[in-house]
Design a protein around this motif. Structure first.
Motif, PDB file in Angstrom:
ATOM      1  N   VAL A   1       0.857  -1.182   0.000  1.00 39.51           N
ATOM      2  CA  VAL A   1       0.000   0.000   0.000  1.00 39.51           C
ATOM      3  C   VAL A   1       0.898   1.239   0.000  1.00 39.51           C
ATOM      4  N   PRO A   2       0.961   1.962  -1.123  1.00 33.41           N
ATOM      5  CA  PRO A   2       1.812   3.148  -1.157  1.00 33.41           C
ATOM      6  C   PRO A   2       1.029   4.374  -0.682  1.00 33.41           C
ATOM      7  N   ILE A   3       1.718   5.245   0.044  1.00 34.94           N
ATOM      8  CA  ILE A   3       1.148   6.564   0.354  1.00 34.94           C
ATOM      9  C   ILE A   3       2.139   7.604  -0.132  1.00 34.94           C
ATOM     10  N   SER A   4       1.705   8.387  -1.120  1.00 34.62           N
ATOM     11  CA  SER A   4       2.571   9.467  -1.592  1.00 34.62           C
ATOM     12  C   SER A   4       2.291  10.714  -0.782  1.00 34.62           C
ATOM     13  N   LEU A   5       3.359  11.372  -0.318  1.00 35.57           N
ATOM     14  CA  LEU A   5       3.188  12.622   0.427  1.00 35.57           C
ATOM     15  C   LEU A   5       3.406  13.819  -0.483  1.00 35.57           C
ATOM     16  N   GLY A   6       3.113  13.663  -1.770  1.00 40.18           N
ATOM     17  CA  GLY A   6       3.140  14.791  -2.690  1.00 40.18           C
ATOM     18  C   GLY A   6       4.475  15.007  -3.363  1.00 40.18           C
ATOM     19  N   ASN A   7       4.516  16.030  -4.218  1.00 38.99           N
ATOM     20  CA  ASN A   7       5.695  16.290  -5.039  1.00 38.99           C
ATOM     21  C   ASN A   7       6.739  17.137  -4.352  1.00 38.99           C
ATOM     22  N   GLU A   8       6.288  17.894  -3.357  1.00 40.38           N
ATOM     23  CA  GLU A   8       7.188  18.926  -2.836  1.00 40.38           C
ATOM     24  C   GLU A   8       7.599  18.688  -1.404  1.00 40.38           C
ATOM     25  N   ALA A   9       8.837  19.043  -1.112  1.00 34.38           N
ATOM     26  CA  ALA A   9       9.341  18.954   0.250  1.00 34.38           C
ATOM     27  C   ALA A   9       8.610  19.967   1.118  1.00 34.38           C
ATOM     28  N   GLY A  10       8.586  19.701   2.403  1.00 35.54           N
ATOM     29  CA  GLY A  10       7.899  20.614   3.304  1.00 35.54           C
ATOM     30  C   GLY A  10       7.988  20.104   4.719  1.00 35.54           C
ATOM     31  N   VAL A  11       7.118  20.661   5.574  1.00 44.28           N
ATOM     32  CA  VAL A  11       7.140  20.282   6.982  1.00 44.28           C
ATOM     33  C   VAL A  11       5.927  19.395   7.241  1.00 44.28           C
ATOM     34  N   LEU A  12       6.151  18.289   7.979  1.00 43.14           N
ATOM     35  CA  LEU A  12       5.101  17.303   8.191  1.00 43.14           C
ATOM     36  C   LEU A  12       3.877  17.912   8.892  1.00 43.14           C
ATOM     37  N   ALA A  13       4.136  18.859   9.816  1.00 41.99           N
ATOM     38  CA  ALA A  13       3.030  19.475  10.562  1.00 41.99           C
ATOM     39  C   ALA A  13       2.083  20.233   9.633  1.00 41.99           C
ATOM     40  N   ASN A  14       2.627  20.701   8.508  1.00 42.96           N
ATOM     41  CA  ASN A  14       1.818  21.468   7.559  1.00 42.96           C
ATOM     42  C   ASN A  14       1.143  20.608   6.493  1.00 42.96           C
ATOM     43  N   LEU A  15       1.327  19.287   6.593  1.00 39.24           N
ATOM     44  CA  LEU A  15       0.745  18.384   5.588  1.00 39.24           C
ATOM     45  C   LEU A  15      -0.786  18.481   5.607  1.00 39.24           C
ATOM     46  N   THR A  16      -1.367  18.528   4.412  1.00 37.97           N
ATOM     47  CA  THR A  16      -2.832  18.445   4.347  1.00 37.97           C
ATOM     48  C   THR A  16      -3.204  17.252   3.498  1.00 37.97           C
ATOM     49  N   MET A  17      -4.494  16.838   3.560  1.00 37.41           N
ATOM     50  CA  MET A  17      -4.925  15.664   2.812  1.00 37.41           C
ATOM     51  C   MET A  17      -4.782  15.866   1.318  1.00 37.41           C
ATOM     52  N   GLU A  18      -4.747  17.108   0.873  1.00 35.02           N
ATOM     53  CA  GLU A  18      -4.599  17.368  -0.561  1.00 35.02           C
ATOM     54  C   GLU A  18      -3.289  16.816  -1.134  1.00 35.02           C
TER      55      GLU A  18
END
Lengths: 598, 598
Positions: B355-372
């Motif tokens: 089961v893969p979960i992609s956290l998107g294309n761009e680097a960032g801070v985990l606290a700022n992650l949104t479901m988008e």
């Protein structure tokens, strides 16, 4: 670690300290309430005392100790009571007052004494080799072997040599000895052979530009075994580029003299090592690896006896033969049967017979010799002057025996050479402490093989001929000298070496003289001939036998004593009982079947 | 000597001196009337100048020089004209003004360039190995190998170890790999086997009281070949008495850290070497020889997802399975097909799926992650908190990819371990300069062989079980831990070691658990069991693979690059063309016949 020191290191400086040791129970003695154990490890022995007043439980456990038990003891290092010191032992001034004891393993009673230097049946020693190796003599041999190899490596490393491993599984090139065959699983019907030596590989390393190579190399020859020949043996395999004979002999002399000074400093040897010509030593010693620790050189009497009335001598010389002799010190009193035995030996070694001249029972001065002292079938045909001249030539004195052989030069030399070796050993003429190194050079490149009616290489087919003998190569191969240098020591050839051929055409010509077809040359040596086309440097090498060198330095009569797990004379490793039957599946995997009807 | 110095040693300090050199023509350049030769020997290059005004005859001879000719030159060492120095070359400030030239041997044009580091067809390199070895890369590998072995010997010699040679021709004891068989000439129908390792012999040396033994030992296994497996290989074989695991790991850490400091000082490594338990590393890395140069550890998500709405996860855990994952840095942008490929890899290695979960294309801070940012089939069943907890557990950030596997613990670990190794390599996560040593301990003593339905030794049958696990030996062999200590380096097991059994009864019991009959035990191991009856000390050992260690230190991808004469993948030595057909007489001598109808 189960120990914090070794037994052999315990000495007066450590008195008062606590120590934990581990090792084997070498001896046990009980004196009243006290139990004394000689504890042994690889470094030596130390005495351990169990006193019931110190700790009755430990003392009680010590009562169960038997020889070769493995134990760990802790205790205090103490001076031995006055009068009980053992000056023969390095640790003999001290003892361990044991405070605790652990029995790490028990032992059955060994089949022979490990703690005494007694003669033990050879097959028992091989079967229980792990016990035999515990004995002081064998332990010292194993340590000496380590020291020899370690020193050789260090000496060569300091001089820019690279140790390089070459493969053992090679193509079979049936030259010289018989190959051990290894059937291939992937290539049905084909075989690898175990390397007889890395000869071609080390020459390829020279072509590869390595310049200075060595290897302590395992080699394999499927020959019939003797006490002194194993199925596998170890040689220092060495090769150098841009060198001549002199460079190689200088290197070898430096290596071996430094080796002895470092690992066996009590042994005596002469430097520089004499460089002797093959033809000369055949005349003087009748063999190409003479024991030079004693004289007894073969003397040529031909000029003295050519005109004598003794027909055996004068007739031989008239027919182109020679009359030669050795003087055997102190053997003028030999009995008829003792002399008969020597004549038999001479005959077995190619002489037609032997004319003995006894110079009597008593020592004296040669000038005072009279015919009364002389006993010989030839006596009545020779004058006193002639006998004195003969004796003088042989360095014989009254009381000595002169053994004369007449006939073909090579046969006379061979027979007298064998007698010299035999009598030198019997009379103890060789100082067991001495190491008589010498180089032998100027061997003929080829030797005529009577049986096969063809030339064979005196050493091997890669040896370079002398530049000035090249014109003789095709017309008179027997007269071509090779650029060999053997190193002999105390009657053994310990190293055979030569400057090699490094040009394709000359190498091919030598193979042709040896009778190889072009097809066979390609099959056996094609890779080397090809390699020589791509910038092969001039090079030479040598291959001293490690087993023999260690045996001589250890003072052991056979190499078997310096090999940790040797096979017996029937090729059996008594410990492992090899070789063994294998399963049909294993046999099938290598596409062979076994002939059981033989 | 045909030279009095080496090329690589010529520097400014020698300016004005005369010198004689010998070596190979590495390069030739003509500038007007001048001929420039880079002369090469094992130590390096030096520029030689032939000037017609100095000596027209020598210059004329130099005109015939071509690459790889072997020459000797004499001349004067001179500074190079200003502006023509070569700072990249050790000898680049000087040149030899040649006064005389001897062509020692010519060379055909080599089939590939020796003087350039270009890719050459593998089979051509093996066929012309003597030319391949002239290339700088291979020369450095051979020298490194020499330095490694020399250092190891010196280190062990200083610590009281004895190097002892053990036989290669042994009895066949078909355990583990397939034996090479050697038919016996003297014993029709019987075979020797080539030693697979000196295991039993070195244990016998411990019984013999040697205490500290090593050998750079050649070993033989008739297994199918790969780029990284040769028919014969070399191991540092080592055994010590009176030691425990800690003593052995201390010795190994000292040996390998000193080795790197001495032969490859530019390489980075951590000390002390971590000591990891087998069970732990299987959980964290999914394999028993993890590459510890990078993280990407396998994280256990079971507690986070046990109560989740995603049935694949919660259902697996309810059935006693696990949910684990790795975070793959920077791969949030992986395409569907790239991810499909990873799922295929996971399935091939035992996982039911991924089961893969992609956290998107761009680097960032985990606290700022949104479901988008999150893309996954599981996304709609998981809360943002759960996804953040999963990411945090995997040390994943926005822009990363998380790969989750659910199911049986061992299968999940194995699948994620394979993905970790695969992706670590693909993403270049491992610093090529780093050396990540670690010990792995606490292996199970036995492993269940599904196919044969029997226990087999995890390493070999001589490893001692843990004292505290002895009560489990008969009832629950699978739970018994062994006294192993493996040394891993950069994803390879470079040494397997263990404390051995030293008592007959325990050793016999282990053989029985392995399913051997008493008859077979006697036939294969009788000599060892017998020896243990006579005072065998506690002992342990290890056997690092020399070929692999040298390859890693040399930065080479395969061991073939650090073996002077390797065989190709079909087991053929292209230089020697072995194995070969042998004569019928040779075959008859060993009482076998060849099955040609296969």
């Amino acid at each position: 670690m189960l120990k914090d020191r070794n037994c052999g290191e315990i000495d007066e400086k450590l008195i008062g300290q606590s120590v934990t040791l581990a090792g084997w129970v070498h001896r046990r003695r009980d004196h009243g309430n006290l139990i004394f154990i000689d504890l042994r490890d690889r470094t030596g022995l130390v005495q351990c005392v169990f006193n019931p007043e110190q700790d009755s439980e430990t003392h009680h456990l010590a009562e169960s100790l038997r020889i070769e038990y493995v134990i760990q003891v802790s205790g205090r290092i103490s001076p031995r009571p006055q009068g009980t010191e053992n000056r023969k032992l390095a640790t003999g001034a001290v003892e361990i007052l044991v405070e605790s004891l652990v029995i790490l393993n028990e032992s059955k009673t060994p089949p022979f004494y490990v703690n005494e230097d007694v003669d033990v049946d050879e097959s028992l020693r091989l079967k229980f080799r792990y016990l035999d190796l515990r004995r002081e003599r064998m332990r010292n041999n194993i340590i000496l072997r380590h020291n020899v190899v370690t020193f050789i490596r260090q000496y060569l490393n300091e001089r820019g040599f690279l140790e390089i491993e070459t493969p053992i599984l090679l193509k079979s090139t049936p030259e010289g000895a018989r190959d051990y065959l290894v059937p291939s699983r992937l290539y049905p019907g084909k075989f690898y052979a175990l390397a007889q030596s890395p000869q071609q590989l080390k020459q390829l390393l020279m072509v590869a530009g390595v310049e200075r190579y060595y290897q302590i190399a395992r080699c394999f020859r499927d020959e019939d075994l003797r006490a002194d020949r194993q199925m596998e043996f170890t040689q220092l395999d060495l090769e150098m580029s841009f060198v001549d004979e002199d460079d190689m002999m200088t290197l070898l002399e430096g290596l071996f003299s430094s080796l002895v000074e470092n690992v066996a400093p009590e042994r005596r040897f002469n430097q520089p090592f004499p460089r002797l010509r093959y033809a000369d030593i055949m005349e003087r010693y009748g063999c190409d690896k003479p024991d030079l620790r004693f004289g007894m050189e073969i003397a040529d009497l031909s000029d003295i006896v050519a005109q004598s009335l003794f027909g055996v001598f004068s007739g031989t010389i008239a027919k182109g033969g020679v009359v030669k002799a050795i003087g055997v010190p102190g053997c003028g009193k030999y009995t008829k049967s003792q002399i008969e035995e020597l004549i038999e030996t001479a005959k077995k070694n190619g002489a037609g017979g032997l004319v003995p001249i006894s110079l009597g029972n008593e020592a004296g001065v040669l000038a005072n010799l009279t015919m009364e002292h002389v006993k010989s079938v030839a006596a009545k045909y020779l004058t006193l002057d002639q006998i004195q001249a003969i004796a003088s030539r042989c360095e014989a004195q009254p009381g000595d025996l002169i053994l004369i052989a007449a006939g073909d030069r090579n046969r006379v030399n061979a027979a007298l050479g064998t007698l010299r070796t035999e009598l030198g050993g019997r009379l103890g003429l060789a100082d067991p402490n001495a190491l008589a190194f010498a180089f032998v050079t100027d061997f003929p490149l080829f030797t005529w093989n009577q049986e096969d009616e063809r030339w064979q290489p005196t050493h091997h087919p890669f040896t370079s001929p002398w530049e000035q003998d090249l014109p003789l190569l095709e017309a008179e191969p027997g007269k071509v000298r090779g650029r060999h240098y053997d190193l002999v020591l105390n009657g053994y050839e310990i190293a055979g070496g030569s400057i090699r051929i490094h040009k394709t055409e000359l190498q091919r010509k030598v193979f042709q003289i040896l009778g190889h077809t072009e097809e066979r040359i390609q099959a056996l040596f094609g890779q080397l001939l090809d390699a020589f086309e791509y910038g092969a440097p001039p090079h030479g090498g040598v291959a001293p036998g490690i087993d023999r060198v260690v045996a001589i330095l250890a003072g052991e009569p056979t190499i078997r004593e310096v090999i940790p797990f040797p096979k017996n004379q029937a090729g059996l490793d008594l410990l492992f009982g090899s070789p063994s039957e294998v399963s049909q599946a294993q046999i099938d995997a290598v596409h062979i079947s076994v002939k059981t009807d033989q």
